[in-house]
Design a protein around this motif. Sequence first.
Motif, short mmCIF file in Angstrom:
data_model
loop_
_atom_site.label_atom_id
_atom_site.label_comp_id
_atom_site.label_asym_id
_atom_site.label_seq_id
_atom_site.Cartn_x
_atom_site.Cartn_y
_atom_site.Cartn_z
N SER A 122 31.42 -35.72 3.71
CA SER A 122 32.61 -35.94 2.88
C SER A 122 33.64 -34.85 3.14
N ARG A 133 37.71 -33.72 1.35
CA ARG A 133 38.72 -33.98 0.34
C ARG A 133 40.04 -33.45 0.83
N ARG A 171 34.80 -46.31 0.47
CA ARG A 171 34.44 -44.97 0.96
C ARG A 171 35.49 -43.92 0.59
N GLN A 224 39.91 -38.50 -1.36
CA GLN A 224 38.49 -38.20 -1.27
C GLN A 224 37.86 -39.13 -0.27
N MET A 225 37.25 -38.57 0.76
CA MET A 225 36.68 -39.36 1.85
C MET A 225 35.17 -39.15 1.89
N ASN A 226 34.43 -40.19 1.63
CA ASN A 226 32.98 -40.13 1.64
C ASN A 226 32.42 -41.01 2.76
N SER A 227 31.15 -40.81 3.08
CA SER A 227 30.47 -41.61 4.11
C SER A 227 31.32 -41.69 5.37
N LEU A 228 31.79 -40.55 5.81
CA LEU A 228 32.70 -40.52 6.96
C LEU A 228 32.01 -40.99 8.23
#
Length: 124
Positions: free
Chosen positions: A17, A19, A67, A82-86
Amino acid sequence: QVQLVESGGGLVQAGGSLRLSCAASGRTFSSYAMGWFRQTPGKEREFVAVISWNGGRTDYVDSVKGRFTISRDNAKNTVTLQMNSLKPEDTAVYYCAARGSRWPGWRLDEYDYWGQGTQVTVSS
């Protein structure tokens, strides 16, 4: 006039992740819809996410839905991604942009002000 400064980019492994934050100058931040775009070498800059002036409307490119989350704090003149599971395909320079309208836009030419960009690199 609005000045935008992005921060929070970096190198992360796939599945991780990051941000991103965008700090805006000016007293009329809440009058602008805010967007995030990204660009890789040799490709056109593409839409990623947008948020309306009060946060009531958001939209995302299909590839990041579920995501990424865009949010804003008008009291602090900031917008966050917010960037998850990139994924490795998320690797790009990410740009924050302000649109001279309260409502979302999806095209590059709908935005009036741009930040300098922040690099996001996702390793596999």
